[in-house]
Design a protein around this motif. Structure first.
Motif, PDB file in Angstrom:
ATOM      1  N   GLU A   1      87.279 -13.548  29.103  1.00 46.64           N
ATOM      2  CA  GLU A   1      88.342 -14.340  28.482  1.00 46.64           C
ATOM      3  C   GLU A   1      88.929 -15.324  29.486  1.00 46.64           C
ATOM      4  O   GLU A   1      89.216 -16.484  29.139  1.00 46.64           O
ATOM      5  CB  GLU A   1      89.439 -13.422  27.943  1.00 46.64           C
TER       6      GLU A   1
ATOM      7  N   LYS B   1      85.481 -15.930  25.598  1.00 44.54           N
ATOM      8  CA  LYS B   1      85.797 -14.917  24.603  1.00 44.54           C
ATOM      9  C   LYS B   1      85.091 -15.236  23.291  1.00 44.54           C
ATOM     10  O   LYS B   1      85.087 -16.383  22.836  1.00 44.54           O
ATOM     11  CB  LYS B   1      87.310 -14.853  24.380  1.00 44.54           C
ATOM     12  N   GLY B   2      84.491 -14.206  22.688  1.00 47.49           N
ATOM     13  CA  GLY B   2      83.724 -14.399  21.466  1.00 47.49           C
ATOM     14  C   GLY B   2      82.227 -14.475  21.697  1.00 47.49           C
ATOM     15  O   GLY B   2      81.447 -14.421  20.746  1.00 47.49           O
ATOM     16  N   ARG B   3      81.828 -14.612  22.981  1.00 48.87           N
ATOM     17  CA  ARG B   3      80.390 -14.689  23.303  1.00 48.87           C
ATOM     18  C   ARG B   3      79.924 -13.454  24.082  1.00 48.87           C
ATOM     19  O   ARG B   3      78.878 -13.489  24.719  1.00 48.87           O
ATOM     20  CB  ARG B   3      80.092 -15.953  24.102  1.00 48.87           C
TER      21      ARG B   3
END
Length: 348
Positions: free
Chosen positions: A151, A156-158
């Motif tokens: 993050e 973030k999200g990967r």
């Protein structure tokens, strides 16, 4: 230098070739470059001494073959120096047992290199957590820490992507997250952005400065790009033929180059990118009406439009907020057109 010294490199040499000690036996503790070459040796690092303070961004720069990457590998003892001392937190890295050195690398040093070296069969999360896995940290703790770093670097999200699914800049961010997951005291970066496209490289420099403003790491950063060096560095060491030509702030390199080589390096750098208001301000004049206050550490380039567009000078304040001078539009214009000599002076 008022900050504690974290890394103290004293008279470090790295000579490649057969029996390098013979050149010291014959010519003493500081053999010249010609003497080294006549002995059939390569002087990759020659008599380098630098002291790097806690929280400092120390940039080592030079052209290809100057010895900068060899030096950073000597500092981390990935390469064994021929001679010298390297003190980290007061301990000589060249004299400690291999087991202790491995622990220092695992827990106190972070490293990021030009080639990302991500493990292709691991996800972003697994790559970032890998150093903690090597340390034996339980999965839930290491993944929680890795998520924080992911993050922090904007990914973030990967977490469950694989390296092949990421862009070059994203892959480098994973490398940065992986190097930070152990919370290193000393962070080595060896040309980490040089393989990236110019726009992505600029974005990564911005990201690097953002991270440093949050983390305050002690950083040794290697580059061959003077623009990158002056943008990132607190101090710069310029290397040539394995030796350091000068160690100075970006301003000092431009205003007072110690050698013709450094002068040539700095010749084509726009001064507005390097000079701060402190170096070109005039003395404060009590009672002068000003257009506002600017920090002494601000680079001319960052405030030029503001100052030139004002009809009054700006006060210049130090880090404590004390007014220590003033900056006029004429002084800024002199820098922009290449006439400023620093410290409020201008050249005809």
């Amino acid at each position: 230098m008022d900050r504690p010294i974290l890394l103290d490199c004293r008279h470090v040499w790295k000579l490649y070739g057969a029996s390098p000690e013979r050149v010291f036996d014959r010519h003493g503790p500081s053999p010249g470059l010609d003497e080294i070459r006549k002995a059939g040796l390569i002087g990759a690092v020659r008599d380098v001494s630098v002291r790097i303070a806690q929280g400092e961004i120390f940039v080592i720069m030079g052209l290809s073959g100057s010895g900068k990457s060899t030096l950073v590998r000597c500092l981390s003892r990935l390469i064994e120096p021929t001679r010298g001392e390297i003190l980290f937190e007061g301990r000589n890295l060249l004299q400690i047992p291999e087991r202790d050195l491995i622990e220092i690398r695992r827990r106190k040093m972070g490293m990021v290199f030009q080639h990302f070296a991500l493990l292709p069969h691991l996800t972003v999360l697994q790559n970032a957590a890998f150093p903690l896995e090597v340390q034996g940290v339980p999965r839930d703790r290491r993944e929680a820490r890795a998520r924080e770093m992911i993050e922090l670097v904007g990914l973030k999200g990967r977490e469950h992507h694989y390296p092949r699914e990421l862009s070059g800049g994203q892959q480098q961010r994973v490398g940065i997250a992986r190097s930070l997951v152990v919370e290193p005291d000393l962070w080595f970066l060896d040309e980490p952005f040089s393989a990236l496209d110019p726009l992505i490289r600029r974005e990564m420099q911005d990201e690097f400065l953002r991270l440093q403003s949050l983390l305050h790491k002690t950083i040794v950063f290697i580059t061959h790009d003077f623009d990158e060096a002056i943008r990132l560095a607190d101090r710069i060491a310029v290397m040539k033929d394995g030796a350091i030509e000068q160690v100075a702030t970006p301003e000092e390199l431009v205003l007072a180059p110690a050698t013709p080589y450094v002068e040539e390096f700095a010749r084509h750098i726009p001064r507005a990118k390097v000079l701060t208001l402190r170096s070109v301000m005039a003395p404060a004049r009590p009672g002068t009406e000003t257009a506002g206050t600017l920090p002494a550490a601000a680079r001319i380039e960052s405030v030029a439009e503001q100052v030139v567009g004002a009809d009054r000078p700006f006060a210049v304040a130090d880090a404590a907020g004390r007014v220590i001078g003033q900056i006029t539009r004429e002084a800024v214009i002199a820098v922009l057109i290449g006439r400023s000599g620093g410290n409020g002076a201008s050249r005809p």
